[in-house]
Design a protein around this motif. Sequence first.
Motif, PDB file in Angstrom:
ATOM      1  N   CYS A 189       0.830  -1.204   0.000  1.00 32.49           N
ATOM      2  CA  CYS A 189       0.000   0.000   0.000  1.00 32.49           C
ATOM      3  C   CYS A 189       0.868   1.258   0.000  1.00 32.49           C
ATOM      4  O   CYS A 189       0.563   2.230  -0.690  1.00 32.49           O
ATOM      5  N   CYS A 190       1.927   1.221   0.747  1.00 30.81           N
ATOM      6  CA  CYS A 190       2.841   2.376   0.770  1.00 30.81           C
ATOM      7  C   CYS A 190       3.524   2.551  -0.578  1.00 30.81           C
ATOM      8  O   CYS A 190       3.710   3.681  -1.046  1.00 30.81           O
ATOM      9  N   LEU A 191       3.872   1.456  -1.212  1.00 30.11           N
ATOM     10  CA  LEU A 191       4.514   1.551  -2.525  1.00 30.11           C
ATOM     11  C   LEU A 191       3.564   2.099  -3.589  1.00 30.11           C
ATOM     12  O   LEU A 191       3.986   2.831  -4.486  1.00 30.11           O
ATOM     13  N   VAL A 192       2.279   1.769  -3.487  1.00 27.78           N
ATOM     14  CA  VAL A 192       1.302   2.305  -4.435  1.00 27.78           C
ATOM     15  C   VAL A 192       1.231   3.828  -4.297  1.00 27.78           C
ATOM     16  O   VAL A 192       1.206   4.561  -5.290  1.00 27.78           O
ATOM     17  N   ILE A 193       1.212   4.306  -3.064  1.00 31.27           N
ATOM     18  CA  ILE A 193       1.177   5.749  -2.831  1.00 31.27           C
ATOM     19  C   ILE A 193       2.445   6.412  -3.365  1.00 31.27           C
ATOM     20  O   ILE A 193       2.392   7.479  -3.985  1.00 31.27           O
ATOM     21  N   VAL A 194       3.582   5.779  -3.169  1.00 33.75           N
ATOM     22  CA  VAL A 194       4.842   6.323  -3.664  1.00 33.75           C
ATOM     23  C   VAL A 194       4.849   6.364  -5.190  1.00 33.75           C
ATOM     24  O   VAL A 194       5.285   7.356  -5.794  1.00 33.75           O
ATOM     25  N   VAL A 195       4.346   5.322  -5.828  1.00 36.24           N
ATOM     26  CA  VAL A 195       4.308   5.285  -7.292  1.00 36.24           C
ATOM     27  C   VAL A 195       3.416   6.406  -7.830  1.00 36.24           C
ATOM     28  O   VAL A 195       3.785   7.106  -8.780  1.00 36.24           O
ATOM     29  N   PHE A 196       2.237   6.602  -7.237  1.00 42.94           N
ATOM     30  CA  PHE A 196       1.366   7.682  -7.685  1.00 42.94           C
ATOM     31  C   PHE A 196       1.989   9.047  -7.422  1.00 42.94           C
ATOM     32  O   PHE A 196       1.843   9.972  -8.226  1.00 42.94           O
ATOM     33  N   ALA A 197       2.672   9.207  -6.318  1.00 45.40           N
ATOM     34  CA  ALA A 197       3.326  10.478  -6.021  1.00 45.40           C
ATOM     35  C   ALA A 197       4.432  10.768  -7.033  1.00 45.40           C
ATOM     36  O   ALA A 197       4.563  11.895  -7.524  1.00 45.40           O
ATOM     37  N   VAL A 198       5.222   9.762  -7.361  1.00 48.21           N
ATOM     38  CA  VAL A 198       6.309   9.941  -8.333  1.00 48.21           C
ATOM     39  C   VAL A 198       5.740  10.198  -9.726  1.00 48.21           C
ATOM     40  O   VAL A 198       6.260  11.025 -10.482  1.00 48.21           O
ATOM     41  N   SER A 209       2.893  11.670 -10.450  1.00 57.28           N
ATOM     42  CA  SER A 209       2.273  12.984 -10.539  1.00 57.28           C
ATOM     43  C   SER A 209       3.262  14.125 -10.338  1.00 57.28           C
ATOM     44  O   SER A 209       2.926  15.283 -10.578  1.00 57.28           O
ATOM     45  N   LEU A 210       4.446  13.834  -9.920  1.00 59.12           N
ATOM     46  CA  LEU A 210       5.441  14.866  -9.651  1.00 59.12           C
ATOM     47  C   LEU A 210       5.748  15.748 -10.866  1.00 59.12           C
ATOM     48  O   LEU A 210       5.808  16.976 -10.717  1.00 59.12           O
ATOM     49  N   PRO A 211       5.912  15.209 -12.073  1.00 55.92           N
ATOM     50  CA  PRO A 211       6.192  16.096 -13.220  1.00 55.92           C
ATOM     51  C   PRO A 211       5.078  17.111 -13.480  1.00 55.92           C
ATOM     52  O   PRO A 211       5.339  18.242 -13.872  1.00 55.92           O
ATOM     53  N   TYR A 212       3.843  16.716 -13.252  1.00 58.77           N
ATOM     54  CA  TYR A 212       2.716  17.635 -13.434  1.00 58.77           C
ATOM     55  C   TYR A 212       2.829  18.819 -12.486  1.00 58.77           C
ATOM     56  O   TYR A 212       2.679  19.972 -12.895  1.00 58.77           O
ATOM     57  N   PHE A 213       3.097  18.554 -11.225  1.00 62.83           N
ATOM     58  CA  PHE A 213       3.189  19.623 -10.245  1.00 62.83           C
ATOM     59  C   PHE A 213       4.439  20.475 -10.452  1.00 62.83           C
ATOM     60  O   PHE A 213       4.404  21.685 -10.255  1.00 62.83           O
ATOM     61  N   VAL A 214       5.527  19.861 -10.868  1.00 60.95           N
ATOM     62  CA  VAL A 214       6.752  20.623 -11.141  1.00 60.95           C
ATOM     63  C   VAL A 214       6.539  21.543 -12.343  1.00 60.95           C
ATOM     64  O   VAL A 214       6.922  22.715 -12.319  1.00 60.95           O
ATOM     65  N   PHE A 215       5.908  21.028 -13.389  1.00 62.79           N
ATOM     66  CA  PHE A 215       5.621  21.852 -14.569  1.00 62.79           C
ATOM     67  C   PHE A 215       4.730  23.031 -14.196  1.00 62.79           C
ATOM     68  O   PHE A 215       4.988  24.165 -14.614  1.00 62.79           O
ATOM     69  N   ASN A 216       3.671  22.775 -13.425  1.00 64.61           N
ATOM     70  CA  ASN A 216       2.779  23.864 -13.021  1.00 64.61           C
ATOM     71  C   ASN A 216       3.503  24.887 -12.160  1.00 64.61           C
ATOM     72  O   ASN A 216       3.241  26.081 -12.262  1.00 64.61           O
ATOM     73  N   ALA A 217       4.411  24.439 -11.309  1.00 66.51           N
ATOM     74  CA  ALA A 217       5.161  25.369 -10.464  1.00 66.51           C
ATOM     75  C   ALA A 217       6.061  26.267 -11.308  1.00 66.51           C
ATOM     76  O   ALA A 217       6.146  27.474 -11.067  1.00 66.51           O
ATOM     77  N   PHE A 218       6.726  25.694 -12.300  1.00 73.44           N
ATOM     78  CA  PHE A 218       7.593  26.497 -13.161  1.00 73.44           C
ATOM     79  C   PHE A 218       6.795  27.396 -14.097  1.00 73.44           C
ATOM     80  O   PHE A 218       7.131  28.560 -14.302  1.00 73.44           O
ATOM     81  N   GLU A 219       5.747  26.866 -14.685  1.00 75.70           N
ATOM     82  CA  GLU A 219       5.007  27.593 -15.716  1.00 75.70           C
ATOM     83  C   GLU A 219       4.053  28.635 -15.141  1.00 75.70           C
ATOM     84  O   GLU A 219       3.929  29.735 -15.675  1.00 75.70           O
ATOM     85  N   PHE A 220       3.361  28.298 -14.057  1.00 79.53           N
ATOM     86  CA  PHE A 220       2.308  29.172 -13.541  1.00 79.53           C
ATOM     87  C   PHE A 220       2.605  29.737 -12.164  1.00 79.53           C
ATOM     88  O   PHE A 220       1.806  30.469 -11.610  1.00 79.53           O
TER      89      PHE A 220
END
Length: 82
Positions: A3-12, A14-25
Amino acid sequence: MHCCLVIVVFAVASLPYFVFNAFEFGHPLKTGYSFWVPEWTETTGLFSVHNVPTQLAMLWSEITANWNAQFRVANRSARSNV
């Protein structure tokens, strides 16, 4: 552990999406919608308490599969065959 690994996989994943939004917007949770439709985001609130009962009713109708009182695009094809 799994269960912890599933959360880590989803976090990793989704990370590019949040990084892109942080840089762009300038913020990880901004999506840039205000760039394309600025007058809509300036004139309307993104969250309003008076919309909560309507949304809860919609969610409850989806959970109970009671679509008699409401029209949805998702159940239109099912109704057209009846």
